[in-house]
Design a protein around this motif. Structure first.
Motif, PDB file in Angstrom:
ATOM      1  N   GLY A 184     -86.555  63.010 112.885  1.00  0.00           N
ATOM      2  CA  GLY A 184     -85.261  63.597 113.216  1.00  0.00           C
ATOM      3  C   GLY A 184     -84.120  62.629 112.954  1.00  0.00           C
ATOM      4  N   CYS A 185     -84.313  61.390 113.307  1.00  0.00           N
ATOM      5  CA  CYS A 185     -83.284  60.375 113.083  1.00  0.00           C
ATOM      6  C   CYS A 185     -83.063  60.161 111.593  1.00  0.00           C
ATOM      7  CB  CYS A 185     -83.696  59.080 113.758  1.00  0.00           C
ATOM      8  SG  CYS A 185     -82.414  57.838 113.738  1.00  0.00           S
ATOM      9  N   PHE A 186     -84.141  60.140 110.827  1.00  0.00           N
ATOM     10  CA  PHE A 186     -84.030  59.979 109.375  1.00  0.00           C
ATOM     11  C   PHE A 186     -83.252  61.137 108.768  1.00  0.00           C
ATOM     12  CE2 PHE A 186     -85.747  60.865 105.128  1.00  0.00           C
ATOM     13  CZ  PHE A 186     -85.338  59.712 104.483  1.00  0.00           C
ATOM     14  N   LEU A 187     -83.561  62.346 109.208  1.00  0.00           N
ATOM     15  CA  LEU A 187     -82.861  63.506 108.667  1.00  0.00           C
ATOM     16  C   LEU A 187     -81.392  63.496 109.053  1.00  0.00           C
ATOM     17  CD1 LEU A 187     -85.532  66.304 109.207  1.00  0.00           C
ATOM     18  CD2 LEU A 187     -84.923  65.136 107.081  1.00  0.00           C
ATOM     19  N   LEU A 188     -81.087  63.034 110.273  1.00  0.00           N
ATOM     20  CA  LEU A 188     -79.702  62.937 110.705  1.00  0.00           C
ATOM     21  C   LEU A 188     -78.931  61.927 109.856  1.00  0.00           C
ATOM     22  CD1 LEU A 188     -77.569  63.834 112.764  1.00  0.00           C
ATOM     23  CD2 LEU A 188     -78.347  61.973 114.238  1.00  0.00           C
ATOM     24  N   PHE A 189     -79.535  60.776 109.624  1.00  0.00           N
ATOM     25  CA  PHE A 189     -78.899  59.775 108.758  1.00  0.00           C
ATOM     26  C   PHE A 189     -78.710  60.303 107.349  1.00  0.00           C
ATOM     27  CE2 PHE A 189     -80.250  55.844 111.279  1.00  0.00           C
ATOM     28  CZ  PHE A 189     -78.975  55.688 111.787  1.00  0.00           C
ATOM     29  N   ARG A 190     -79.699  60.978 106.851  1.00  0.00           N
ATOM     30  CA  ARG A 190     -79.612  61.503 105.494  1.00  0.00           C
ATOM     31  C   ARG A 190     -78.489  62.531 105.389  1.00  0.00           C
ATOM     32  NH1 ARG A 190     -83.856  61.696 101.323  1.00  0.00           N
ATOM     33  NH2 ARG A 190     -83.049  63.043  99.696  1.00  0.00           N
ATOM     34  N   ALA A 191     -78.390  63.399 106.359  1.00  0.00           N
ATOM     35  CA  ALA A 191     -77.331  64.404 106.342  1.00  0.00           C
ATOM     36  C   ALA A 191     -75.960  63.739 106.439  1.00  0.00           C
ATOM     37  CB  ALA A 191     -77.527  65.392 107.493  1.00  0.00           C
ATOM     38  N   ASP A 192     -75.821  62.725 107.290  1.00  0.00           N
ATOM     39  CA  ASP A 192     -74.558  62.007 107.401  1.00  0.00           C
ATOM     40  C   ASP A 192     -74.212  61.301 106.086  1.00  0.00           C
ATOM     41  OD1 ASP A 192     -74.183  62.801 109.986  1.00  0.00           O
ATOM     42  OD2 ASP A 192     -74.890  60.913 110.885  1.00  0.00           O
ATOM     43  N   ASN A 193     -75.201  60.714 105.468  1.00  0.00           N
ATOM     44  CA  ASN A 193     -74.960  60.016 104.201  1.00  0.00           C
ATOM     45  C   ASN A 193     -74.563  60.985 103.099  1.00  0.00           C
ATOM     46  OD1 ASN A 193     -75.464  57.526 105.277  1.00  0.00           O
ATOM     47  ND2 ASN A 193     -77.616  57.484 104.644  1.00  0.00           N
ATOM     48  N   VAL A 194     -75.186  62.152 103.073  1.00  0.00           N
ATOM     49  CA  VAL A 194     -74.840  63.146 102.065  1.00  0.00           C
ATOM     50  C   VAL A 194     -73.411  63.618 102.275  1.00  0.00           C
ATOM     51  CG1 VAL A 194     -75.356  65.476 101.232  1.00  0.00           C
ATOM     52  CG2 VAL A 194     -77.204  63.847 101.607  1.00  0.00           C
ATOM     53  N   LYS A 195     -73.024  63.837 103.520  1.00  0.00           N
ATOM     54  CA  LYS A 195     -71.650  64.242 103.814  1.00  0.00           C
ATOM     55  C   LYS A 195     -70.667  63.138 103.420  1.00  0.00           C
ATOM     56  CE  LYS A 195     -72.726  67.347 107.622  1.00  0.00           C
ATOM     57  NZ  LYS A 195     -72.624  67.549 109.083  1.00  0.00           N
ATOM     58  N   LEU A 196     -71.005  61.909 103.714  1.00  0.00           N
ATOM     59  CA  LEU A 196     -70.146  60.790 103.350  1.00  0.00           C
ATOM     60  C   LEU A 196     -70.009  60.679 101.832  1.00  0.00           C
ATOM     61  CD1 LEU A 196     -68.518  58.348 104.316  1.00  0.00           C
ATOM     62  CD2 LEU A 196     -70.644  57.029 104.225  1.00  0.00           C
ATOM     63  N   TYR A 197     -71.091  60.863 101.121  1.00  0.00           N
ATOM     64  CA  TYR A 197     -71.053  60.802  99.663  1.00  0.00           C
ATOM     65  C   TYR A 197     -70.235  61.962  99.093  1.00  0.00           C
ATOM     66  CZ  TYR A 197     -72.776  59.687  94.998  1.00  0.00           C
ATOM     67  OH  TYR A 197     -72.863  59.323  93.687  1.00  0.00           O
ATOM     68  N   GLU A 198     -70.351  63.124  99.733  1.00  0.00           N
ATOM     69  CA  GLU A 198     -69.555  64.283  99.303  1.00  0.00           C
ATOM     70  C   GLU A 198     -68.065  64.001  99.497  1.00  0.00           C
ATOM     71  OE1 GLU A 198     -69.027  68.994 100.528  1.00  0.00           O
ATOM     72  OE2 GLU A 198     -70.677  67.817 101.347  1.00  0.00           O
ATOM     73  N   LYS A 199     -67.705  63.410 100.624  1.00  0.00           N
ATOM     74  CA  LYS A 199     -66.306  63.061 100.861  1.00  0.00           C
ATOM     75  C   LYS A 199     -65.822  62.014  99.862  1.00  0.00           C
ATOM     76  CE  LYS A 199     -66.406  64.105 105.788  1.00  0.00           C
ATOM     77  NZ  LYS A 199     -66.351  63.540 107.141  1.00  0.00           N
ATOM     78  N   LEU A 200     -66.684  61.082  99.529  1.00  0.00           N
ATOM     79  CA  LEU A 200     -66.336  60.060  98.561  1.00  0.00           C
ATOM     80  C   LEU A 200     -66.083  60.668  97.183  1.00  0.00           C
ATOM     81  CD1 LEU A 200     -66.047  57.004  98.103  1.00  0.00           C
ATOM     82  CD2 LEU A 200     -68.462  56.960  97.562  1.00  0.00           C
ATOM     83  N   LYS A 201     -66.905  61.594  96.779  1.00  0.00           N
ATOM     84  CA  LYS A 201     -66.707  62.271  95.497  1.00  0.00           C
ATOM     85  C   LYS A 201     -65.407  63.073  95.501  1.00  0.00           C
ATOM     86  CE  LYS A 201     -70.229  61.178  93.005  1.00  0.00           C
ATOM     87  NZ  LYS A 201     -70.074  60.496  91.746  1.00  0.00           N
ATOM     88  N   PHE A 202     -65.096  63.688  96.642  1.00  0.00           N
ATOM     89  CA  PHE A 202     -63.865  64.459  96.763  1.00  0.00           C
ATOM     90  C   PHE A 202     -62.643  63.542  96.610  1.00  0.00           C
ATOM     91  CE2 PHE A 202     -60.445  66.197  99.425  1.00  0.00           C
ATOM     92  CZ  PHE A 202     -60.202  67.381  98.735  1.00  0.00           C
ATOM     93  N   VAL A 203     -62.702  62.376  97.260  1.00  0.00           N
ATOM     94  CA  VAL A 203     -61.598  61.431  97.181  1.00  0.00           C
ATOM     95  C   VAL A 203     -61.479  60.880  95.754  1.00  0.00           C
ATOM     96  CG1 VAL A 203     -60.782  59.178  97.983  1.00  0.00           C
ATOM     97  CG2 VAL A 203     -61.657  60.835  99.612  1.00  0.00           C
TER      98      VAL A 203
END
Length: 165
Positions: A15-34
Motif C-alpha cells: 500500500g505504501c509503495f502504491l501511494l508513493f508511486r501515485a504521488d510520483n506520477v502526479k508530481l511528474y504529470e505536474k512537472l510535464k504541465f509546467v
C-alpha cells in the motif's frame, strides 16, 4: 510523512509503495504541465534532465532487482574472485590497459617458448655428452685396464655407484 517512516521500516508494504508511486506520477504529470509553458527558465531544463533519468531509473523494478542480484552475487564471492573480477573489469574497461595486457601476454608467451627451447636444446646436448662419456670410458677401460666393457655392464656399474673391475 507517516508513510515514509513505515516504508523505511517495512519496505514490503504494498500500500505504501502504491501511494508513493501515485504521488510520483502526479508530481511528474505536474512537472510535464509546467514544462509545456513556453516561458520557462533555461536552468530548469538542466535540473529536470538531471533528475528525470534518476527518477526513471529509480522507478524501474527490473533495474532495482538486477542491481540487488548483482550485489548479492558479488557479496557471495571469495576475496580472490572479487580481486579477479576487479582486475578483469579494469583491464577490459580501458583501451590502454587492454593494449598493455596484450603486450604482456605476448612477452610472457615468448619467454616461455625461449625457456622451453633452451631446456630442450640443453637436454639434447646433455644426451650427446653422455654418449661421448660412455665411449671414452669404454676406450679407457680397454686401453688401460685391458677390459672390454659393454653398455649393459657399464650401466650396471654406474648404477651400482662404483667403477667396473
Amino acid at each position: 510523512c507517516v508513510c515514509v517512516s513505515v516504508c523505511v521500516i517495512d519496505p514490503t508494504t504494498l500500500g505504501c509503495f502504491l501511494l508513493f508511486r501515485a504521488d510520483n506520477v502526479k508530481l511528474y504529470e505536474k512537472l510535464k504541465f509546467v514544462q509545456s509553458y513556453p516561458s520557462r527558465p533555461r536552468g530548469a531544463d538542466d535540473a529536470v534532465s538531471k533528475y528525470s533519468a534518476d527518477y526513471e531509473e529509480h522507478l524501474n523494478p527490473f533495474k532495482a532487482f538486477s542491481n540487488k542480484e548483482k550485489q548479492r552475487k558479488y557479496s557471495s564471492l571469495s576475496s580472490i574472485d572479487k580481486f579477479t573480477l576487479c582486475l578483469g573489469k579494469l583491464v577490459l574497461s580501458n583501451k590502454y590497459a587492454r593494449i598493455v595486457f596484450a603486450i604482456w601476454a605476448v612477452v610472457l608467451h615468448l619467454l616461455i617458448f625461449v625457456v622451453l627451447y633452451k631446456y630442450s636444446h640443453h637436454q639434447v646436448a646433455r644426451g650427446n655428452l653422455a654418449e661421448v662419456c660412455m665411449t671414452q670410458f669404454q676406450h679407457h677401460m680397454h686401453d688401460v685396464h685391458h677390459q672390454d666393457v659393454g653398455n649393459e655392464v657399464m650401466l650396471g656399474a654406474v648404477g651400482a655407484g662404483g667403477h667396473p673391475g
